[in-house]
Design a protein around this motif. Structure first.
Motif, mmCIF file in Angstrom:
data_model
loop_
_atom_site.group_PDB
_atom_site.id
_atom_site.type_symbol
_atom_site.label_atom_id
_atom_site.label_comp_id
_atom_site.label_asym_id
_atom_site.label_seq_id
_atom_site.Cartn_x
_atom_site.Cartn_y
_atom_site.Cartn_z
ATOM 1 N N VAL A 60 12.102 -62.902 -60.459
ATOM 2 C CA VAL A 60 10.752 -62.344 -60.552
ATOM 3 C C VAL A 60 10.208 -62.165 -59.146
ATOM 4 C CG1 VAL A 60 8.401 -62.710 -61.395
ATOM 5 C CG2 VAL A 60 10.345 -63.412 -62.811
ATOM 6 N N GLN A 61 9.724 -60.953 -58.889
ATOM 7 C CA GLN A 61 9.106 -60.598 -57.612
ATOM 8 C C GLN A 61 7.805 -59.888 -57.934
ATOM 9 O OE1 GLN A 61 11.928 -58.021 -55.684
ATOM 10 N NE2 GLN A 61 13.510 -59.573 -55.599
ATOM 11 N N GLY A 62 6.691 -60.536 -57.678
ATOM 12 C CA GLY A 62 5.396 -59.925 -57.984
ATOM 13 C C GLY A 62 5.212 -59.748 -59.466
ATOM 14 N N ILE A 63 5.067 -58.498 -59.906
ATOM 15 C CA ILE A 63 4.842 -58.230 -61.335
ATOM 16 C C ILE A 63 6.064 -57.603 -61.995
ATOM 17 C CG2 ILE A 63 2.336 -58.057 -61.074
ATOM 18 C CD1 ILE A 63 2.673 -54.976 -61.205
ATOM 19 N N GLU A 64 7.252 -57.804 -61.376
ATOM 20 C CA GLU A 64 8.496 -57.272 -61.917
ATOM 21 C C GLU A 64 9.598 -58.321 -61.815
ATOM 22 O OE1 GLU A 64 8.195 -52.592 -61.004
ATOM 23 O OE2 GLU A 64 8.933 -53.805 -59.337
ATOM 24 N N ALA A 65 10.645 -58.128 -62.613
ATOM 25 C CA ALA A 65 11.827 -58.985 -62.537
ATOM 26 C C ALA A 65 13.061 -58.094 -62.529
ATOM 27 C CB ALA A 65 11.873 -59.954 -63.710
ATOM 28 N N PHE A 66 14.035 -58.463 -61.697
ATOM 29 C CA PHE A 66 15.255 -57.691 -61.532
ATOM 30 C C PHE A 66 16.460 -58.540 -61.916
ATOM 31 C CE2 PHE A 66 12.029 -56.004 -58.772
ATOM 32 C CZ PHE A 66 12.106 -54.637 -59.017
ATOM 33 N N ILE A 67 17.446 -57.918 -62.530
ATOM 34 C CA ILE A 67 18.638 -58.627 -62.995
ATOM 35 C C ILE A 67 19.493 -59.030 -61.797
ATOM 36 C CG2 ILE A 67 20.752 -58.419 -64.353
ATOM 37 C CD1 ILE A 67 19.189 -56.431 -66.149
ATOM 38 N N ARG A 68 19.825 -60.344 -61.752
ATOM 39 C CA ARG A 68 20.704 -60.851 -60.693
ATOM 40 C C ARG A 68 22.085 -61.183 -61.228
ATOM 41 N NH1 ARG A 68 19.245 -65.144 -57.167
ATOM 42 N NH2 ARG A 68 21.064 -66.086 -58.035
ATOM 43 N N ALA A 69 22.203 -61.429 -62.549
ATOM 44 C CA ALA A 69 23.509 -61.744 -63.139
ATOM 45 C C ALA A 69 23.455 -61.483 -64.640
ATOM 46 C CB ALA A 69 23.877 -63.203 -62.881
ATOM 47 N N THR A 70 24.608 -61.134 -65.201
ATOM 48 C CA THR A 70 24.745 -61.018 -66.655
ATOM 49 C C THR A 70 25.883 -61.931 -67.071
ATOM 50 O OG1 THR A 70 26.313 -59.185 -66.546
ATOM 51 C CG2 THR A 70 23.971 -58.606 -66.609
ATOM 52 N N ASN A 71 26.123 -62.037 -68.363
ATOM 53 C CA ASN A 71 27.201 -62.924 -68.807
ATOM 54 C C ASN A 71 28.571 -62.250 -68.707
ATOM 55 O OD1 ASN A 71 27.292 -61.181 -70.972
ATOM 56 N ND2 ASN A 71 26.630 -62.669 -72.486
ATOM 57 N N GLY A 72 28.614 -61.035 -68.189
ATOM 58 C CA GLY A 72 29.891 -60.363 -67.962
ATOM 59 C C GLY A 72 30.375 -59.521 -69.125
ATOM 60 N N SER A 73 29.910 -59.806 -70.336
ATOM 61 C CA SER A 73 30.382 -59.049 -71.495
ATOM 62 C C SER A 73 29.370 -58.002 -71.961
ATOM 63 C CB SER A 73 30.701 -60.005 -72.641
ATOM 64 O OG SER A 73 29.511 -60.645 -73.068
ATOM 65 N N SER A 74 28.301 -57.835 -71.224
ATOM 66 C CA SER A 74 27.253 -56.910 -71.635
ATOM 67 C C SER A 74 27.310 -55.614 -70.834
ATOM 68 C CB SER A 74 25.879 -57.563 -71.455
ATOM 69 O OG SER A 74 24.879 -56.584 -71.630
#
Length: 142
Positions: A60-74
């Motif tokens: 989360v940065q300010g009023i947004e959130a960015f994906i840093r990792a997934t479980n690999g199968s998505s």
């Protein structure tokens, strides 16, 4: 007798009516306990009604959130992609926001921040039809 009634009205009823009027004009919702800054940092999805997407991580940065990792199968989400946007405090520990779904559409949602224990948790409810669409999520700060 008329004088008593006039005094009663001016001394008791007028202040009472003024108090009730002012009380009714106040906001009925509680003030926000937290600001978006209280959400900043890293969060991991630990439970949801779409488990194939659990273990995702966002920052989360300010009023947004960015994906840093997934479980690999998505195949639905890419690293660096915006997952949450327009995070706004509403009342108490609650926020409104928009959540990017696996179909790339943004959906309105609410999140509740729980800072009562040694670890912070976010409980998300997204306005999406269906019980298996990931509309209920729990995230843990790490």
């Amino acid at each position: 007798m008329k004088m008593l009634s006039k005094n009663f009205i001016s001394k008791f009823l007028c202040p009472l009516l003024l108090f009730l009027l002012l009380s009714a004009c106040q906001s009925s919702s509680a003030d926000p306990l937290y600001a978006p800054a209280d959400l900043e940092g890293n969060w991991r999805r630990i439970d949801s009604n779409k488990p194939s997407l659990d273990a995702m991580e966002v920052e989360v940065q300010g009023i947004e959130a960015f994906i840093r990792a997934t479980n690999g199968s998505s195949p639905y989400f890419l690293l660096g992609q915006r997952k949450w946007r327009r995070i706004r405090p509403t009342d108490g520990p609650n926020f409104s926001y928009e959540d990017k779904g696996s179909n790339n559409e943004f959906y309105d949602g609410t999140m509740t921040l729980d800072k009562s224990g040694p670890t912070d948790y976010l409980y998300l409810n997204i306005k999406v039809a269906g019980s298996g669409n990931g509309n209920r999520q729990t995230w843990e700060r790490f």
